[in-house]
Design a protein around this motif. Structure first.
Motif, PDB file in Angstrom:
ATOM      1  N   GLY A  20       0.850  -1.068  -0.045  1.00 38.85           N
ATOM      2  CA  GLY A  20      -0.224   0.086   0.102  1.00 38.85           C
ATOM      3  C   GLY A  20       0.942   1.190   0.099  1.00 38.85           C
ATOM      4  O   GLY A  20       0.496   2.197  -0.550  1.00 38.85           O
ATOM      5  N   SER A  24       0.830   4.129  -2.831  1.00 35.38           N
ATOM      6  CA  SER A  24       0.832   5.553  -2.238  1.00 35.38           C
ATOM      7  C   SER A  24       1.834   6.379  -2.939  1.00 35.38           C
ATOM      8  O   SER A  24       1.486   7.477  -3.147  1.00 35.38           O
ATOM      9  N   CYS A  27       1.094   6.474  -6.827  1.00 36.48           N
ATOM     10  CA  CYS A  27      -0.125   7.399  -6.993  1.00 36.48           C
ATOM     11  C   CYS A  27       0.285   8.987  -6.822  1.00 36.48           C
ATOM     12  O   CYS A  27      -0.600   9.893  -7.174  1.00 36.48           O
ATOM     13  N   SER A 191      -0.949  -0.766 -10.003  1.00 43.79           N
ATOM     14  CA  SER A 191      -1.325  -1.159  -8.869  1.00 43.79           C
ATOM     15  C   SER A 191      -2.692  -1.936  -8.763  1.00 43.79           C
ATOM     16  O   SER A 191      -2.906  -2.357  -7.696  1.00 43.79           O
ATOM     17  N   LEU A 203      -6.452   6.632  -4.241  1.00 43.11           N
ATOM     18  CA  LEU A 203      -5.041   7.172  -3.876  1.00 43.11           C
ATOM     19  C   LEU A 203      -4.650   7.988  -4.933  1.00 43.11           C
ATOM     20  O   LEU A 203      -3.852   8.853  -4.582  1.00 43.11           O
ATOM     21  N   PRO A 207      -5.320  11.880  -1.764  1.00 43.23           N
ATOM     22  CA  PRO A 207      -4.263  12.440  -1.130  1.00 43.23           C
ATOM     23  C   PRO A 207      -3.504  13.771  -1.879  1.00 43.23           C
ATOM     24  O   PRO A 207      -3.126  14.665  -0.859  1.00 43.23           O
ATOM     25  N   GLY A 229      -0.931   9.340   1.683  1.00 42.04           N
ATOM     26  CA  GLY A 229      -1.539   7.887   1.233  1.00 42.04           C
ATOM     27  C   GLY A 229      -0.861   7.128   1.992  1.00 42.04           C
ATOM     28  O   GLY A 229      -1.474   5.921   2.307  1.00 42.04           O
ATOM     29  N   CYS A 230       0.298   6.951   2.567  1.00 46.27           N
ATOM     30  CA  CYS A 230       0.812   5.963   3.279  1.00 46.27           C
ATOM     31  C   CYS A 230       0.205   5.943   4.889  1.00 46.27           C
ATOM     32  O   CYS A 230      -0.202   5.029   5.653  1.00 46.27           O
ATOM     33  N   THR A 233      -2.945   3.971   4.320  1.00 45.28           N
ATOM     34  CA  THR A 233      -2.474   2.760   4.277  1.00 45.28           C
ATOM     35  C   THR A 233      -2.404   2.155   5.622  1.00 45.28           C
ATOM     36  O   THR A 233      -3.352   1.184   5.903  1.00 45.28           O
ATOM     37  N   ALA A 252      -9.161   3.185   1.151  1.00 45.44           N
ATOM     38  CA  ALA A 252      -9.830   4.185   0.313  1.00 45.44           C
ATOM     39  C   ALA A 252     -10.612   5.214   1.183  1.00 45.44           C
ATOM     40  O   ALA A 252     -10.737   6.315   0.873  1.00 45.44           O
ATOM     41  N   ALA A 255      -8.426   7.551   3.006  1.00 44.90           N
ATOM     42  CA  ALA A 255      -7.950   8.477   2.389  1.00 44.90           C
ATOM     43  C   ALA A 255      -8.840   9.811   1.981  1.00 44.90           C
ATOM     44  O   ALA A 255      -8.656  10.799   2.103  1.00 44.90           O
TER      45      ALA A 255
END
Length: 285
Positions: A20, A24, A27, A191, A203, A207, A229-230, A233, A252, A255
Motif C-alpha cells: 500500500g 501511495s 499514485c 497497482s 489514492l 491524497p 497516502g501512507c 494505508t 480508500a 484516504a
C-alpha cells in the motif's frame, strides 16, 4: 499500545503495508498531475477501461498485467486521438471511451460464469494477498514513475498552466501530454492487481487534493500526497484488522476522510487568520 502494533507483526499485513505504501508513492507522483490538471475523470475512465484487457487475459489464461496494459494503452491512444477534434471537448471523448470500454468488458465477462470472483478482485483488489514478487513489481513501477516525473517535470508544469507557452518554449506539449498519460497508465496498471481499481483511483485523487490545501509547489504536493497516502494505508489496515472490514475499501475510505479533515482544518485556519487580522486592524485603527 499492543492494539497498534500487533496487526503489523503478522507477515501478510506487513506485505500489505509495504504494498500500500508503494502504491501511495506511485499514485502521489501521477495523482498530483491528475488533480492539478483536472484529470480526475480521465483517471477514473482509465482505471475502469482496463476491464476488456483484463477479461480477455483471464479467459485466455494470459498475464493480467499485459492485458491491462494493452487495454489502458488503447484508452490512452483513443483519448489522445479524439481529444484533438475541435467538434467536441476532451471530456466527451473520455466519456465515450469509458462507456465503450466498460461495456465491452462486461460483454466479455458475461460469456464466462466463473469470472465473478476475478471481477471482484479487479474492482476491489486484495491488498492482504500481496506477495513478495508484487512488491518487487511495485518497486520497479515506482522507479519508472520517478524517472518519468523527473525528466518531464518542466514540461508537465508548463503544460498544466499554459500549453501555448509550453509550445513556445519548445517543450512539445503533445509529447508531454502523451508522457503524462503514460505515467497515469503506469500507476494504474502497476497497482490495480494489488489493490483494485477503486482503491487506485482513491489514492490517485484524495491524497494530492488533501495536500493542495497546505502546499502550492508541485514537489511539496507530491510529498504531502505520499504522506497522506501512507497514513491512509497504515490507518486503513489497522481499522480493518480490529473491525473486520474490507482492507482495500477501508484504506480508500480513510484516504477520502483525510481529504475532508484537511479541507475542514484549512478552512478553520483561514477563518482564524482572518479573525486575527481583523482584530489587529481594529486595534491599530
Amino acid at each position: 499500545m499492543e492494539w497498534l502494533v500487533a496487526p503489523f507483526e503478522v507477515a501478510f499485513v506487513q506485505r500489505a503495508l509495504w504494498g500500500g505504501m508503494l502504491v501511495s508513492l506511485i499514485c502521489a507522483l501521477a495523482g498530483t498531475w491528475v488533480v492539478v490538471r483536472g484529470m480526475a475523470f480521465l483517471g477514473d475512465a482509465m482505471s475502469h477501461g482496463m476491464l476488456p484487457g483484463v477479461a480477455l487475459a483471464s479467459l485466455a489464461g494470459g498475464n493480467l498485467l499485459v492485458g491491462a496494459a494493452l487495454s489502458a494503452g488503447v484508452m490512452a491512444l483513443g483519448v489522445s486521438a479524439l481529444g484533438r477534434s475541435r467538434r467536441f471537448s476532451q471530456d466527451t471523448a473520455i466519456g465515450l471511451l469509458f462507456v465503450g470500454m466498460l461495456a465491452l468488458g462486461v460483454i466479455i465477462v458475461s460469456h464466462s460464469r466463473s469470472f465473478a470472483v476475478d471481477l471482484t478482485g479487479f474492482l476491489f483488489g486484495d491488498v492482504l494477498a500481496v506477495r513478495e514478487q508484487d512488491l518487487g513489481q511495485l518497486a520497479g513501477a515506482l522507479t519508472g514513475a520517478a524517472v518519468v516525473s523527473l525528466l518531464g517535470h518542466r514540461a508537465f508544469v508548463a503544460l498544466s498552466f499554459d500549453p501555448r507557452t509550453a509550445g513556445t518554449l519548445g517543450l512539445r506539449p503533445r509529447a508531454a501530454h502523451a508522457a503524462l498519460l503514460g505515467l497515469l497508465t503506469l500507476a494504474i496498471v502497476a497497482s490495480f492487481h494489488v489493490v483494485g481499481t477503486l482503491l487506485v483511483f482513491g489514492l490517485l485523487v484524495a491524497p494530492p487534493a488533501a495536500a493542495m490545501f497546505w502546499m502550492t509547489r508541485i514537489p511539496l504536493i507530491m510529498l504531502g500526497a505520499a504522506v497522506v497516502g501512507c497514513l491512509a494505508t497504515a490507518s486503513g489496515l489497522l481499522i480493518s484488522w480490529h473491525w473486520g472490514t474490507a482492507a482495500g475499501a477501508t484504506i480508500a475510505a480513510v484516504a477520502v476522510a483525510l481529504f475532508f479533515v484537511s479541507a475542514l482544518t484549512a478552512r478553520a485556519r483561514q477563518r482564524t487568520w482572518r479573525a486575527t487580522t481583523d482584530e489587529e486592524i481594529a486595534h491599530t485603527s
